[in-house]
Write a protein that holds these residues in place. Structure first.
Motif, short mmCIF file in Angstrom:
data_model
loop_
_atom_site.label_atom_id
_atom_site.label_comp_id
_atom_site.label_asym_id
_atom_site.label_seq_id
_atom_site.Cartn_x
_atom_site.Cartn_y
_atom_site.Cartn_z
N VAL A 186 0.86 -1.19 0.00
CA VAL A 186 0.00 0.00 0.00
C VAL A 186 0.89 1.24 0.00
CG1 VAL A 186 -1.73 1.29 1.31
CG2 VAL A 186 -1.79 -1.21 1.32
N CYS A 187 0.82 2.02 -1.08
CA CYS A 187 1.63 3.24 -1.14
C CYS A 187 1.12 4.22 -0.10
CB CYS A 187 1.52 3.84 -2.54
SG CYS A 187 2.40 5.41 -2.66
N ARG A 188 2.06 4.88 0.59
CA ARG A 188 1.67 5.79 1.67
C ARG A 188 1.09 7.11 1.14
NH1 ARG A 188 3.79 4.81 6.66
NH2 ARG A 188 2.06 6.12 7.34
N HIS A 189 1.18 7.32 -0.17
CA HIS A 189 0.60 8.55 -0.71
C HIS A 189 -0.92 8.44 -0.75
CE1 HIS A 189 -0.24 11.23 -4.44
NE2 HIS A 189 -0.37 11.95 -3.32
N ARG A 190 -1.45 7.55 -1.61
CA ARG A 190 -2.90 7.45 -1.68
C ARG A 190 -3.37 6.00 -1.76
NH1 ARG A 190 -4.63 11.60 -6.06
NH2 ARG A 190 -6.56 10.39 -5.96
N GLY A 191 -2.48 5.10 -1.38
CA GLY A 191 -2.94 3.71 -1.21
C GLY A 191 -2.86 2.83 -2.43
N ALA A 192 -2.20 3.28 -3.51
CA ALA A 192 -2.10 2.41 -4.69
C ALA A 192 -1.27 1.17 -4.36
CB ALA A 192 -1.46 3.17 -5.84
N LYS A 193 -1.40 0.16 -5.24
CA LYS A 193 -0.59 -1.05 -5.10
C LYS A 193 0.79 -0.77 -5.66
CE LYS A 193 -3.15 -5.34 -5.53
NZ LYS A 193 -3.51 -6.46 -6.39
N VAL A 228 8.94 1.72 -6.93
CA VAL A 228 8.36 2.97 -7.42
C VAL A 228 6.87 2.77 -7.61
CG1 VAL A 228 8.43 4.72 -9.23
CG2 VAL A 228 10.51 3.45 -8.64
N CYS A 229 6.07 3.57 -6.92
CA CYS A 229 4.62 3.43 -7.05
C CYS A 229 4.20 3.82 -8.46
CB CYS A 229 3.92 4.31 -6.01
SG CYS A 229 2.12 4.25 -6.21
N PRO A 230 3.43 2.97 -9.14
CA PRO A 230 3.06 3.27 -10.53
C PRO A 230 2.08 4.42 -10.67
CG PRO A 230 2.06 1.19 -9.81
CD PRO A 230 2.93 1.66 -8.68
N PHE A 231 1.51 4.91 -9.56
CA PHE A 231 0.48 5.96 -9.68
C PHE A 231 1.12 7.35 -9.82
CE2 PHE A 231 -3.87 7.25 -7.60
CZ PHE A 231 -4.23 7.90 -8.77
N HIS A 232 1.87 7.79 -8.82
CA HIS A 232 2.50 9.12 -8.94
C HIS A 232 4.01 9.07 -8.74
CE1 HIS A 232 -1.57 9.62 -7.12
NE2 HIS A 232 -1.69 10.58 -8.02
N GLY A 233 4.54 7.89 -8.54
CA GLY A 233 5.99 7.76 -8.51
C GLY A 233 6.66 7.91 -7.16
N TRP A 234 5.93 7.84 -6.06
CA TRP A 234 6.63 7.83 -4.77
C TRP A 234 7.58 6.62 -4.77
CZ3 TRP A 234 4.12 9.49 0.46
CH2 TRP A 234 3.56 10.76 0.32
N THR A 235 8.78 6.83 -4.24
CA THR A 235 9.82 5.81 -4.38
C THR A 235 10.34 5.38 -3.01
OG1 THR A 235 10.42 6.78 -6.48
CG2 THR A 235 12.06 5.35 -5.47
FE1 FES Z 1 1.51 5.96 -4.80
FE2 FES Z 1 0.43 8.29 -5.38
S1 FES Z 1 -0.56 6.51 -4.68
S2 FES Z 1 2.48 7.72 -5.52
#
Ligand code: FES
Length: 604
Positions: free
Chosen positions: A289-296, A310-317
């Motif tokens: 669970v990405c800490r930004h908005r919960g993407a996989k 690297v989160c595929p949604f907005h790129g948090w790494t």
């Molecule tokens: Fe992962 Fe935005 S939800 S970078």
């Protein structure tokens, strides 16, 4: 010992030691008071050397603070679960009252420590912060429910604060009674006083406590799980929370991810898991669970990632150890603390090469749970095994998870239901147990089977130097609560695990593993093994489907179990002990399963 196993064992050992010190600190504060608590007294209580406190907590101050934090987390966790499990505002308040007087939280030592820190809190900012934050959080949570009740009962909303403070006071008063007069403290009476208080204010929204329990006591009970528990979504919710969240789940094998940056994922009971091997070879588990908005972070069941996640949604790494290291357009976030936004770790243990995770770290360590099986499993050298090509599976089946185990948990059906297996075992198959863990086994029949696969498997199966004589021609199966089966064959081993998705949907995950063995004919032996098991699985699929459909039949009988089907009864009793509403023959009513379950737990 394998390196990752050693790492995991070391981390588990560390957690255990830390907890040992916290438990000893609670006892010491309760016995001597906060100001007289010393490191020497704590370590004596824990039966550990004094230097160990320095290793885990640096100082006495950190040890005391760590103990208060642990108590606060425990209280918060139980209270939050009580709020989440109940449906209506009144049920939520009752659930919190029940939790506050249950033995886990209403414990003399723990209460003594709470009051010790609360009365000391003027002296230390950290204590004040934790104690007051908790009291405020609890008060506000209860106030929200009381405000809803006031609206329903058409009581002036301004009264909600006074009503909530009254309830706070009753709970607090009883906790103090317990502290000073533990011998005559009556938990049931404490709960009843709280219920009566609410009943007096909201008579139309509550039932008198005695009436509720009288009804439950008069309800017919069932020895095995009744049929409604196989298709009821509320019961499934209880299973997810109380059976699956706090038990170990098997994600895979260390050799499913042998290289740095290899990962496995598992979606289970509304949670998502990544298990990843770092560049240091250590295996770690995180919520996927990405800490930004919960993407996989990863969607595939397995794979190899780059040098960072690297989160595929907005790129948090994130680093492979979960640390957040990169946030695109970081300056557009106000007060983002990267150090507090790493991936959330999960408890992980490795046992004989199998990787297990647990969402709620509350119970027995995996190594302890599996200890009785160690002597049997160690002979197979599972940690050295490799996955057999294309043997892994992760699929959704249209059945309730328990039906699959109801079939697995007895061998009574083998002679009639599984001709191939019966030819393989002859009359040798037995359901047994090792220290309460179900283990079934069958020796391979020397009489050649009629089926081609069985006959050739019997004749081609070679000797295995690493196995003792007794295991050379033995198939055995260990059933690990709640929903795993590990099958041990001389030529390979296999695991599968069920995870509920919905009342009539189950994730089935598993794989087959074997030692490297280049002997001529070994591929054929393993092929024949898989063929016999595939025939058995096809047959079982039909029985599972029939059982599942039969659960809704108007004439479904209660199961009549023979003595050799004891595994089915044991499994049901294990679940009923955790979820007592599963003893009620009749469904307690739509929307009432979780509430009735809480009442039965408290009435016990
Ligand atoms: Fe992962 Fe935005 S939800 S970078």
């Amino acid at each position: 010992m394998h390196k990752t196993t050693a790492n995991s064992a070391a981390s588990s050992h560390k957690d255990h030691r830390r907890q040992q010190l916290i438990d000893a600190t609670i006892k010491t504060i309760s016995q001597y008071g906060l100001s007289n608590t010393t490191i020497a007294k704590v370590t004596e209580q824990a039966d550990l050397s004094a230097g160990i406190v320095g290793f885990y907590f640096n100082s006495k101050a950190r040890l005391l603070l760590g103990t208060l934090q642990w108590l606060n987390e425990e209280l918060r966790r139980h209270t939050q679960t009580a709020f989440n499990d109940a449906a209506t505002p009144m049920e939520k308040l009752i659930a919190v009252i029940d939790v506050y007087f249950a033995p886990t939280l209403c414990d003399q030592d723990k209460i003594a420590v709470w009051y010790a820190f609360s009365s000391e809190s003027n002296a230390r900012n950290e204590y004040t912060k934790i104690c007051s934050e908790h009291y405020t959080w609890l008060h506000q949570s209860m106030l929200g429910q009381v405000q809803s009740l006031c609206r329903q009962a058409k009581i002036d909303a301004a009264s909600a604060e006074a009503i909530t403070r009254g309830l706070d006071g009753i709970i607090d008063g009883y906790w103090q009674d317990f502290l000073y007069q533990p011998d005559i403290f009556d938990r049931k009476q404490a709960r009843q006083t709280c219920y009566r208080y609410l009943h007096t204010i909201f008579p139309q929204l509550t039932q008198p406590f005695r009436t509720v329990h009288k009804d439950l006591n008069e309800t017919e009970l069932s020895d095995c799980l009744p049929t409604w528990t196989y298709y009821d979504e509320e019961f499934l919710e209880l299973e997810k929370r109380t059976v699956f969240k706090n038990n170990w789940l098997l994600v895979g094998h260390i050799n499913d991810m042998p290289n740095p940056r290899d990962y496995l994922t598992l979606d289970a009971i509304d949670e998502r898991v990544i298990v990843i091997r770092g560049n240091d070879k250590q295996i770690r588990a995180f919520h996927n669970v990405c800490r930004h908005r919960g993407a996989k972070l990863f969607d595939a069941l397995s794979g190899q990632c780059g040098h960072a996640l690297v989160c595929p949604f907005h790129g948090w790494t994130y680093q492979l150890d979960g640390k957040l290291i990169g946030v695109p357009a970081e300056n557009t976030f106000t007060s983002l603390d990267k150090s507090a936004n790493g991936l959330v770790p999960l408890e992980l243990e490795i046992w004989m090469g199998f990787i297990f995770v647990r969402f709620v770290s509350d119970g027995q360590a995996l190594a302890e749970q599996m200890k009785p099986l160690e002597a049997v499993f160690a002979a197979y050298r599972i940690e050295n095994m490799l996955p057999l090509e294309n043997s892994g599976f992760d699929e959704i089946l249209p059945y309730n998870w328990k039906v699959i185990h109801d079939i697995d948990n007895e061998g009574y059906h083998v002679p009639v239901g599984h001709p191939a297996l019966h030819q393989l075992y002859g009359k040798n198959y037995q359901d047994s147990d090792i220290a309460g863990i179900p283990v079934s086994y069958g020796y391979i029949n020397e009489k050649p089977g009629k089926l081609w696969s069985v006959r050739h498997y019997q004749s081609l199966l070679p000797k295995f130097d690493h196995l003792p004589q007794d295991y050379q021609r033995l198939w055995q199966y260990g059933a690990i609560f709640p929903s795993m089966v590990i099958a041990l064959y001389p030529d390979c081993i296999e695991f599968y695990m069920t995870i509920p998705v919905a009342a009539d949907q189950t994730r089935l995950r598993g794989g087959v593993y074997a030692l490297a063995d280049n002997r001529r004919g070994m591929d054929a032996v393993r092929y024949l093994n898989r063929r016999i098991n595939a025939i058995t699985a096809d047959e079982d699929e039909k029985y599972v489907r029939w059982l599942q459909d039969g659960m809704k039949s108007s004439v479904f009988p209660e199961p009549s179990l023979s003595s050799i089907e004891h595994g089915v009864r044991t499994f049901h009793h294990q679940l009923q002990a955790i979820i007592p509403v599963g003893k009620l023959k009749n469904h307690p009513g739509k929307g009432k399963v979780i509430q009735t379950n809480s009442q039965l737990i408290q009435a016990a």
